[in-house]
Design a protein around this motif. Structure first.
Motif, short mmCIF file in Angstrom:
data_model
loop_
_atom_site.label_atom_id
_atom_site.label_comp_id
_atom_site.label_asym_id
_atom_site.label_seq_id
_atom_site.Cartn_x
_atom_site.Cartn_y
_atom_site.Cartn_z
N THR A 84 0.70 -1.26 -0.26
CA THR A 84 -0.02 0.01 -0.12
C THR A 84 0.84 1.52 0.19
O THR A 84 0.49 2.17 -0.78
N GLU A 85 1.97 1.18 0.83
CA GLU A 85 2.87 2.52 0.97
C GLU A 85 3.26 2.85 -0.52
O GLU A 85 3.77 4.25 -0.60
N ARG A 86 3.40 1.95 -1.42
CA ARG A 86 4.21 2.19 -2.68
C ARG A 86 3.30 3.22 -3.38
O ARG A 86 3.55 4.25 -3.98
N PHE A 87 1.87 3.14 -3.65
CA PHE A 87 0.83 4.10 -4.36
C PHE A 87 0.71 5.21 -3.71
O PHE A 87 0.72 6.25 -4.26
N ILE A 88 0.66 5.18 -2.38
CA ILE A 88 0.77 6.38 -1.35
C ILE A 88 2.05 6.94 -1.82
O ILE A 88 1.86 8.36 -2.07
N PHE A 89 3.17 6.53 -1.92
CA PHE A 89 4.46 7.39 -2.23
C PHE A 89 4.24 7.82 -3.80
O PHE A 89 4.82 8.82 -4.02
N GLU A 90 3.68 7.00 -4.46
CA GLU A 90 3.72 7.43 -6.01
C GLU A 90 2.76 8.73 -6.12
O GLU A 90 3.15 9.53 -6.96
N LEU A 91 1.52 8.80 -5.29
CA LEU A 91 0.82 9.85 -5.57
C LEU A 91 1.45 11.25 -4.64
O LEU A 91 1.39 12.11 -5.48
N LEU A 92 2.17 10.85 -3.86
CA LEU A 92 2.94 12.02 -3.35
C LEU A 92 4.09 12.43 -4.21
O LEU A 92 4.24 13.72 -4.45
N GLN A 93 4.70 11.62 -4.69
CA GLN A 93 5.85 11.98 -5.69
C GLN A 93 5.30 12.86 -6.93
O GLN A 93 5.78 13.76 -7.32
N ASN A 94 4.21 12.25 -7.50
CA ASN A 94 3.55 13.10 -8.66
C ASN A 94 3.16 14.45 -8.02
O ASN A 94 3.36 15.48 -8.93
#
Length: 430
Positions: free
Chosen positions: A24-34
């Motif tokens: 789950t943390e990976r897509f949270i991080f991807e959204l934050l990076q975007n």
């Protein structure tokens, strides 16, 4: 060929979402990076997550979407960031991580309101397994939004708003996972533009802030200071040899192949006016957000444009660019220590930042670090001496006997080795 290509693309998207992004943390991080890659005119971004009953909203006040952003998010590997050195992302697949859990994703930003919707009436009567719905944006009128999203005023006032329809069970899981993930806010340290992350809909709502105070960054959780960090950036030149070595490497993005300079960032925690080593189990490498790599056990955090695997969890350990970065870490970490040693309040604890050389290893990445390490030891003065200056290791005299306190410093140096400089006896871990 069209049907076959569509089916192949659909299968590829499922592999990307299912195989690459398992946490789950990976897509949270991807959204934050975007979000971090889309700052507003003030070069700042404030982010808000809202957990509703069945929907996760991701909102931020960065730059609204334009036509190129829509085209980019609806493609595979054709990111607008690929050639932009100011952007963190470049693979063009990060956003696809949201489809790990969500089969409907709604986006409202700028003049665009669209969705990626597996259950869209447009696909009725068709074999959805042969349709790459994850890259087919559908114009979406507001009346088609779920009621709990329509009732959320924030969704229509933030410059960028994304809704993931994931269902009640996933939301309950997120409440636990996000609370845990955000309990240690150090992951925000190297983000360039995000200043605040707020999470609403948890048992205990969270607001994380990164505030610059003098020479330090303070992390706050719900207004309470958590810890203080010193973060410093160091530029380094990229040689022609390295650029030529990357020229035909397919995993190297275009923005790196012509790069003349890059940057390393180091961070150390300050506690009770002392430098505190990062514990080995928390010593992760960062590419603006943390990877899962903690093999190297540096006593500090390091951030760089590492070339990572597609899910950003590992780095390519034999790639010429990553090897070059590790050589720079070996050298520039001592340059950083030398800078901190000029601070009267911190100089006696700089030994908590000295990394260990990798002994008896034939791993190329270890050897490149050692090359930088050995060069730094020879060239950089970083040890605080009793006369207030800094000296190199080769010029240092360290008293482990306590005799200098009996004989006096001057006599001790004259007797033992007058060509050397006596290191400050108060230095920790002498």
């Amino acid at each position: 060929y069209t049907l076959r290509d569509a089916k192949n693309t659909s299968n590829a998207l499922k592999k990307i979402a299912g195989d690459l992004y398992t946490e789950t943390e990976r897509f949270i991080f991807e959204l934050l990076q975007n979000a971090d890659d889309m700052p507003n005119e003030k070069r700042e971004v404030d982010v808000k997550f809202r957990l509703l009953s069945e929907n996760l909203l991701f909102l931020h006040n960065g730059r609204p979407f334009n036509k190129e952003d829509v085209n980019s998010i609806a493609s595979i590997g054709d990111s607008t960031k690929r050639k932009d050195a100011e952007k963190t992302g470049y693979k063009g697949i990060g956003f696809k991580s949201v489809f790990t859990d969500a089969e409907t994703v709604l986006i409202n930003s700028g003049n665009f309101s669209f969705s990626f919707d597996k259950s869209s009436p447009l696909y009725e009567g068709k074999n959805i397994d042969e349709i790459p719905w994850e890259i087919k944006p559908i114009w979406t009128e507001h009346y088609r939004y779920p009621k709990e999203v329509k009732d959320c005023e924030d969704f229509f006032t933030f410059p960028v708003a994304i809704d993931l329809e994931v269902g009640e069970t996933k939301i309950q899981n997120y409440r636990v996972q996000i609370q845990q993930l955000f309990s240690e806010p150090r992951f925000i340290l190297f983000l360039r533009h995000i200043k605040t992350i707020e999470v609403q809909g948890l048992r205990n709502n969270v607001k994380i802030q990164k505030v610059l105070k003098s020479d330090r960054f303070e992390l706050l959780n719900n207004g309470t200071p958590i810890n203080e960090w010193i973060i410093n950036d160091f530029e380094f030149g990229v040689t022609t040899e390295i650029r030529e070595g990357m020229a035909n490497d397919k995993i190297v993005p275009e923005k790196l192949k012509e790069i003349q300079k890059s940057k390393l960032s180091f961070a150390c925690q300050i506690k009770d006016s002392k430098i505190e080593s990062i514990s080995p189990d928390k010593s992760f490498l960062f590419t603006y957000l943390p990877t899962n790599v903690n093999d190297y056990k540096f006593p500090f955090l390091v951030n760089a444009d590492f070339l990572t695997t597609a899910n950003r969890q590992s780095i390519h350990v034999k790639n010429i660019w990553n090897l070059y970065i590790f050589e720079q870490i070996g050298f520039l970490s001592f340059k950083w220590i030398s800078e901190i040693a000029k601070n009267e309040n911190l100089k006696l604890t700089i030994t908590n930042l000295i990394p260990s050389r990798f002994e008896n290893s034939t791993e190329p990445i270890h050897q490149h670090f050692n090359n930088g390490f050995d060069k730094a030891i020879k060239e950089i003065a970083f040890l605080p001496t009793l006369n207030g200056s800094l000296c190199k290791v080769s010029d240092a005299l360290v008293d482990l006997t306590g005799l200098s306190e009996i004989l006096g410093n001057e006599l001790f140096v004259r007797v033992v080795n007058p060509a050397k400089l006596l290191v400050d006896n108060r230095l920790e871990n002498k």
